[in-house]
Design a protein around this motif. Structure first.
Motif, short mmCIF file in Angstrom:
data_model
loop_
_atom_site.label_atom_id
_atom_site.label_comp_id
_atom_site.label_asym_id
_atom_site.label_seq_id
_atom_site.Cartn_x
_atom_site.Cartn_y
_atom_site.Cartn_z
N GLN A 43 0.81 -1.22 0.00
CA GLN A 43 0.00 0.00 0.00
C GLN A 43 0.84 1.28 0.00
O GLN A 43 0.34 2.34 -0.33
CB GLN A 43 -0.94 0.00 1.21
CG GLN A 43 -1.99 -1.09 1.18
CD GLN A 43 -2.91 -0.96 -0.01
OE1 GLN A 43 -3.32 0.15 -0.38
NE2 GLN A 43 -3.26 -2.08 -0.63
N ILE A 44 2.10 1.17 0.39
CA ILE A 44 2.98 2.35 0.39
C ILE A 44 3.57 2.51 -1.01
O ILE A 44 4.28 1.64 -1.50
CB ILE A 44 4.11 2.21 1.43
CG1 ILE A 44 3.54 1.99 2.85
CG2 ILE A 44 5.02 3.42 1.39
CD1 ILE A 44 2.63 3.10 3.33
N THR A 45 3.26 3.63 -1.64
CA THR A 45 3.74 3.87 -3.01
C THR A 45 4.84 4.92 -3.08
O THR A 45 5.51 5.05 -4.12
CB THR A 45 2.58 4.32 -3.90
OG1 THR A 45 1.99 5.51 -3.33
CG2 THR A 45 1.51 3.24 -3.99
N TRP A 46 5.03 5.68 -2.00
CA TRP A 46 6.03 6.76 -1.97
C TRP A 46 6.38 6.97 -0.51
O TRP A 46 5.49 6.94 0.36
CB TRP A 46 5.44 8.03 -2.56
CG TRP A 46 6.32 9.25 -2.62
CD1 TRP A 46 7.02 9.70 -3.70
CD2 TRP A 46 6.59 10.19 -1.56
NE1 TRP A 46 7.69 10.85 -3.39
CE2 TRP A 46 7.45 11.17 -2.08
CE3 TRP A 46 6.20 10.28 -0.22
CZ2 TRP A 46 7.92 12.24 -1.32
CZ3 TRP A 46 6.67 11.34 0.55
CH2 TRP A 46 7.51 12.31 -0.01
N LEU A 47 7.65 7.18 -0.24
CA LEU A 47 8.01 7.46 1.15
C LEU A 47 9.16 8.44 1.21
O LEU A 47 9.95 8.58 0.26
CB LEU A 47 8.33 6.17 1.92
CG LEU A 47 9.54 5.35 1.51
CD1 LEU A 47 10.73 5.67 2.42
CD2 LEU A 47 9.23 3.87 1.61
#
Length: 228
Positions: A43-47
């Motif tokens: 679910q994490i697409t950018w950090l």
């Protein structure tokens, strides 16, 4: 989902004179475990990693070793956690609508917790925090060391991270905090001051925050158990 990892930790209570997130844990910097879980979350697409300049080179080396397949940015942090988060919010891409914020010192976070928080935030739009029910009996103590109250344990939860928010509301809360001079220890507290709802999403007590040498020993034991 966009994620900010706050990585400007102090090593004072660990007995170190450097960022505790760079201390080795089972052969790798503590922060590497946190980042790996975030990178493994579907679910994490950018950090972004929000840290201090003196740690930048080492953190970039950690990231390079993980070979990320999704965008990872560096954000220069501020003098406090609250200031660092505000700078992280300013660095988010224009298309960001929601954000998760996670303390880098919670290195035993699992990808599934990021997934659950992200999905719950997107589905409801409500602010949320990962948390666990308190199992100890808590005493409220005055400045002289005397017990004044015993809160009902069934209503007490231990706050963790990730914490998730709709971005416009969180930015507005940070702007209000800056204007009023509020200093808080987590972002949910800003919403509480403004009377905005925040719900809890039950997590695991293994999602501990590394603060003392004992925490580091416990984290090492939990990692060995997880890997076994």
């Amino acid at each position: 989902m966009h994620l900010l990892i706050v990585a400007a930790g102090s090593g004072r209570r660990m007995g170190h004179h450097r960022n505790k997130l760079l201390i080795p844990l089972e052969g790798r910097p503590l922060l590497a475990w946190t980042l790996e879980a975030a990178l493994q979350s579907e679910q994490i697409t950018w950090l972004a990693v929000v840290g201090q300049e003196q740690d930048r080179q080492e953190i970039h080396m950690i990231l390079a070793s993980l070979k990320p397949l999704k965008p990872v940015e560096w954000v220069q942090g501020g003098s406090t956690r609250q200031a660092s988060v505000a700078l992280g919010l300013a660095a988010l891409p224009k298309e960001a609508a929601y954000v998760l914020i996670h303390d880098g010192a919670r290195c035993l976070v699992e990808p599934d917790l990021f997934n659950r928080c992200a999905l719950a935030l997107q589905q409801s739009g409500e602010a949320l925090i990962a948390a666990v029910p308190v199992t100890d009996t808590i005493k409220q103590v005055d400045s002289e060391g005397y017990i004044r109250n015993t809160p009902e344990r069934s209503q007490l939860w231990g706050a963790q991270t990730p914490q998730g928010f709709a971005l416009p509301a969180l930015r507005a809360a940070h702007q209000r905090a800056a204007a009023e001079g509020w200093q808080v220890t987590d972002d949910a507290a800003l919403f509480e001051r403004l009377g905005l709802p925040v719900r809890v999403l039950e997590a695991s007590s293994a999602n501990l925050k590394i603060t003392t040498p004992l925490d580091l020993e416990l984290a090492a034991a939990l990692l060995k158990r997880r890997q076994a």
